[in-house]
Scaffold this motif. Sequence first.
Motif, PDB file in Angstrom:
ATOM      1  N   ASP A 184       0.839  -1.208   0.000  1.00  0.00           N
ATOM      2  CA  ASP A 184       0.000   0.000   0.000  1.00  0.00           C
ATOM      3  C   ASP A 184       0.869   1.251   0.000  1.00  0.00           C
ATOM      4  O   ASP A 184       0.604   2.218  -0.734  1.00  0.00           O
ATOM      5  CB  ASP A 184      -0.934   0.004   1.219  1.00  0.00           C
ATOM      6  CG  ASP A 184      -2.063  -1.008   1.102  1.00  0.00           C
ATOM      7  OD1 ASP A 184      -2.298  -1.511  -0.022  1.00  0.00           O
ATOM      8  OD2 ASP A 184      -2.708  -1.296   2.140  1.00  0.00           O
ATOM      9  N   LYS A 185       1.908   1.236   0.854  1.00  0.00           N
ATOM     10  CA  LYS A 185       2.806   2.390   0.932  1.00  0.00           C
ATOM     11  C   LYS A 185       3.520   2.579  -0.404  1.00  0.00           C
ATOM     12  O   LYS A 185       3.671   3.706  -0.889  1.00  0.00           O
ATOM     13  CB  LYS A 185       3.817   2.179   2.072  1.00  0.00           C
ATOM     14  CG  LYS A 185       4.682   3.362   2.346  1.00  0.00           C
ATOM     15  CD  LYS A 185       3.850   4.511   2.886  1.00  0.00           C
ATOM     16  CE  LYS A 185       4.743   5.657   3.300  1.00  0.00           C
ATOM     17  NZ  LYS A 185       3.988   6.840   3.646  1.00  0.00           N
ATOM     18  N   LEU A 186       3.966   1.479  -1.034  1.00  0.00           N
ATOM     19  CA  LEU A 186       4.621   1.547  -2.337  1.00  0.00           C
ATOM     20  C   LEU A 186       3.674   2.124  -3.385  1.00  0.00           C
ATOM     21  O   LEU A 186       4.066   2.954  -4.206  1.00  0.00           O
ATOM     22  CB  LEU A 186       5.102   0.151  -2.759  1.00  0.00           C
ATOM     23  CG  LEU A 186       5.806   0.069  -4.108  1.00  0.00           C
ATOM     24  CD1 LEU A 186       7.056   0.928  -4.124  1.00  0.00           C
ATOM     25  CD2 LEU A 186       6.143  -1.388  -4.441  1.00  0.00           C
ATOM     26  N   PHE A 187       2.410   1.690  -3.361  1.00  0.00           N
ATOM     27  CA  PHE A 187       1.413   2.219  -4.299  1.00  0.00           C
ATOM     28  C   PHE A 187       1.252   3.731  -4.108  1.00  0.00           C
ATOM     29  O   PHE A 187       1.227   4.490  -5.080  1.00  0.00           O
ATOM     30  CB  PHE A 187       0.075   1.503  -4.106  1.00  0.00           C
ATOM     31  CG  PHE A 187      -1.008   2.047  -4.991  1.00  0.00           C
ATOM     32  CD1 PHE A 187      -1.054   1.695  -6.337  1.00  0.00           C
ATOM     33  CD2 PHE A 187      -1.971   2.911  -4.489  1.00  0.00           C
ATOM     34  CE1 PHE A 187      -2.050   2.203  -7.166  1.00  0.00           C
ATOM     35  CE2 PHE A 187      -2.967   3.422  -5.315  1.00  0.00           C
ATOM     36  CZ  PHE A 187      -3.002   3.076  -6.654  1.00  0.00           C
ATOM     37  N   GLU A 188       1.157   4.169  -2.853  1.00  0.00           N
ATOM     38  CA  GLU A 188       1.039   5.604  -2.562  1.00  0.00           C
ATOM     39  C   GLU A 188       2.262   6.369  -3.063  1.00  0.00           C
ATOM     40  O   GLU A 188       2.135   7.452  -3.645  1.00  0.00           O
ATOM     41  CB  GLU A 188       0.873   5.824  -1.056  1.00  0.00           C
ATOM     42  CG  GLU A 188      -0.467   5.400  -0.497  1.00  0.00           C
ATOM     43  CD  GLU A 188      -0.529   5.518   1.028  1.00  0.00           C
ATOM     44  OE1 GLU A 188       0.355   6.159   1.637  1.00  0.00           O
ATOM     45  OE2 GLU A 188      -1.468   4.943   1.613  1.00  0.00           O
ATOM     46  N   MET A 189       3.450   5.783  -2.840  1.00  0.00           N
ATOM     47  CA  MET A 189       4.677   6.445  -3.294  1.00  0.00           C
ATOM     48  C   MET A 189       4.739   6.513  -4.816  1.00  0.00           C
ATOM     49  O   MET A 189       5.132   7.531  -5.387  1.00  0.00           O
ATOM     50  CB  MET A 189       5.896   5.716  -2.726  1.00  0.00           C
ATOM     51  CG  MET A 189       6.042   5.872  -1.222  1.00  0.00           C
ATOM     52  SD  MET A 189       7.344   4.847  -0.527  1.00  0.00           S
ATOM     53  CE  MET A 189       8.795   5.666  -1.094  1.00  0.00           C
ATOM     54  N   ASN A 190       4.334   5.426  -5.484  1.00  0.00           N
ATOM     55  CA  ASN A 190       4.310   5.432  -6.952  1.00  0.00           C
ATOM     56  C   ASN A 190       3.308   6.453  -7.480  1.00  0.00           C
ATOM     57  O   ASN A 190       3.565   7.137  -8.475  1.00  0.00           O
ATOM     58  CB  ASN A 190       3.985   4.036  -7.489  1.00  0.00           C
ATOM     59  CG  ASN A 190       5.185   3.119  -7.451  1.00  0.00           C
ATOM     60  OD1 ASN A 190       6.324   3.572  -7.448  1.00  0.00           O
ATOM     61  ND2 ASN A 190       4.936   1.819  -7.392  1.00  0.00           N
ATOM     62  N   THR A 191       2.168   6.554  -6.813  1.00  0.00           N
ATOM     63  CA  THR A 191       1.158   7.545  -7.208  1.00  0.00           C
ATOM     64  C   THR A 191       1.719   8.956  -7.036  1.00  0.00           C
ATOM     65  O   THR A 191       1.566   9.813  -7.917  1.00  0.00           O
ATOM     66  CB  THR A 191      -0.123   7.371  -6.368  1.00  0.00           C
ATOM     67  OG1 THR A 191      -0.613   6.048  -6.553  1.00  0.00           O
ATOM     68  CG2 THR A 191      -1.186   8.364  -6.779  1.00  0.00           C
ATOM     69  N   ALA A 192       2.373   9.205  -5.899  1.00  0.00           N
ATOM     70  CA  ALA A 192       2.967  10.521  -5.651  1.00  0.00           C
ATOM     71  C   ALA A 192       4.061  10.823  -6.676  1.00  0.00           C
ATOM     72  O   ALA A 192       4.174  11.949  -7.177  1.00  0.00           O
ATOM     73  CB  ALA A 192       3.531  10.593  -4.231  1.00  0.00           C
ATOM     74  N   LEU A 193       4.860   9.807  -7.004  1.00  0.00           N
ATOM     75  CA  LEU A 193       5.912   9.981  -8.009  1.00  0.00           C
ATOM     76  C   LEU A 193       5.312  10.316  -9.372  1.00  0.00           C
ATOM     77  O   LEU A 193       5.784  11.234 -10.060  1.00  0.00           O
ATOM     78  CB  LEU A 193       6.769   8.714  -8.106  1.00  0.00           C
ATOM     79  CG  LEU A 193       7.871   8.727  -9.172  1.00  0.00           C
ATOM     80  CD1 LEU A 193       8.865   9.833  -8.899  1.00  0.00           C
ATOM     81  CD2 LEU A 193       8.560   7.370  -9.233  1.00  0.00           C
ATOM     82  N   ALA A 194       4.267   9.604  -9.759  1.00  0.00           N
ATOM     83  CA  ALA A 194       3.614   9.878 -11.047  1.00  0.00           C
ATOM     84  C   ALA A 194       3.042  11.288 -11.074  1.00  0.00           C
ATOM     85  O   ALA A 194       3.158  12.001 -12.081  1.00  0.00           O
ATOM     86  CB  ALA A 194       2.510   8.851 -11.300  1.00  0.00           C
ATOM     87  N   ARG A 195       2.439  11.706  -9.964  1.00  0.00           N
ATOM     88  CA  ARG A 195       1.899  13.062  -9.862  1.00  0.00           C
ATOM     89  C   ARG A 195       3.023  14.093  -9.993  1.00  0.00           C
ATOM     90  O   ARG A 195       2.899  15.090 -10.716  1.00  0.00           O
ATOM     91  CB  ARG A 195       1.160  13.229  -8.538  1.00  0.00           C
ATOM     92  CG  ARG A 195       0.340  14.489  -8.459  1.00  0.00           C
ATOM     93  CD  ARG A 195      -0.461  14.623  -7.156  1.00  0.00           C
ATOM     94  NE  ARG A 195      -1.197  13.410  -6.834  1.00  0.00           N
ATOM     95  CZ  ARG A 195      -1.025  12.687  -5.713  1.00  0.00           C
ATOM     96  NH1 ARG A 195      -0.136  13.044  -4.813  1.00  0.00           N
ATOM     97  NH2 ARG A 195      -1.748  11.611  -5.499  1.00  0.00           N
ATOM     98  N   ALA A 196       4.127  13.851  -9.295  1.00  0.00           N
ATOM     99  CA  ALA A 196       5.268  14.778  -9.366  1.00  0.00           C
ATOM    100  C   ALA A 196       5.847  14.833 -10.777  1.00  0.00           C
ATOM    101  O   ALA A 196       6.198  15.920 -11.266  1.00  0.00           O
ATOM    102  CB  ALA A 196       6.342  14.355  -8.368  1.00  0.00           C
TER     103      ALA A 196
END
Length: 110
Positions: free
Chosen positions: A24-36
């Motif tokens: 879940d944390k990895l998914f959130e980080m990947n989402t944040a990375l994609a947004r950035a």
Amino acid sequence: WKKECGDKRVKTAALEAKLAAMQDKLFEMNTALARAQAQTAEAKRDAECERRLAAAIQQANGDRDTDLARLGHAMAEAASAEQAAFRAIHFNEEKTKAAAEKKKPTARKR
């Protein structure tokens, strides 16, 4: 033996829960990375648009300055031509008056 098996199941369940939390944390980080990354790409597009706009403004200012210089030159030429026309009109009027004076009959003496 049952106790060991039960302990292993508890440990496995705990590890599976940790793994799920990490995923879940990895998914959130990947989402944040994609947004950035999307924001970075947008910022680059905005910067390119601003650069192009600045170049267009600079070109337009140069064109305007050139047009103003041409207009000033044309206005000076027009004023000079107008002055020449007024001088020619005045000269022709003077010539016409002089010619009229020459044609006037002189008074005859009786």
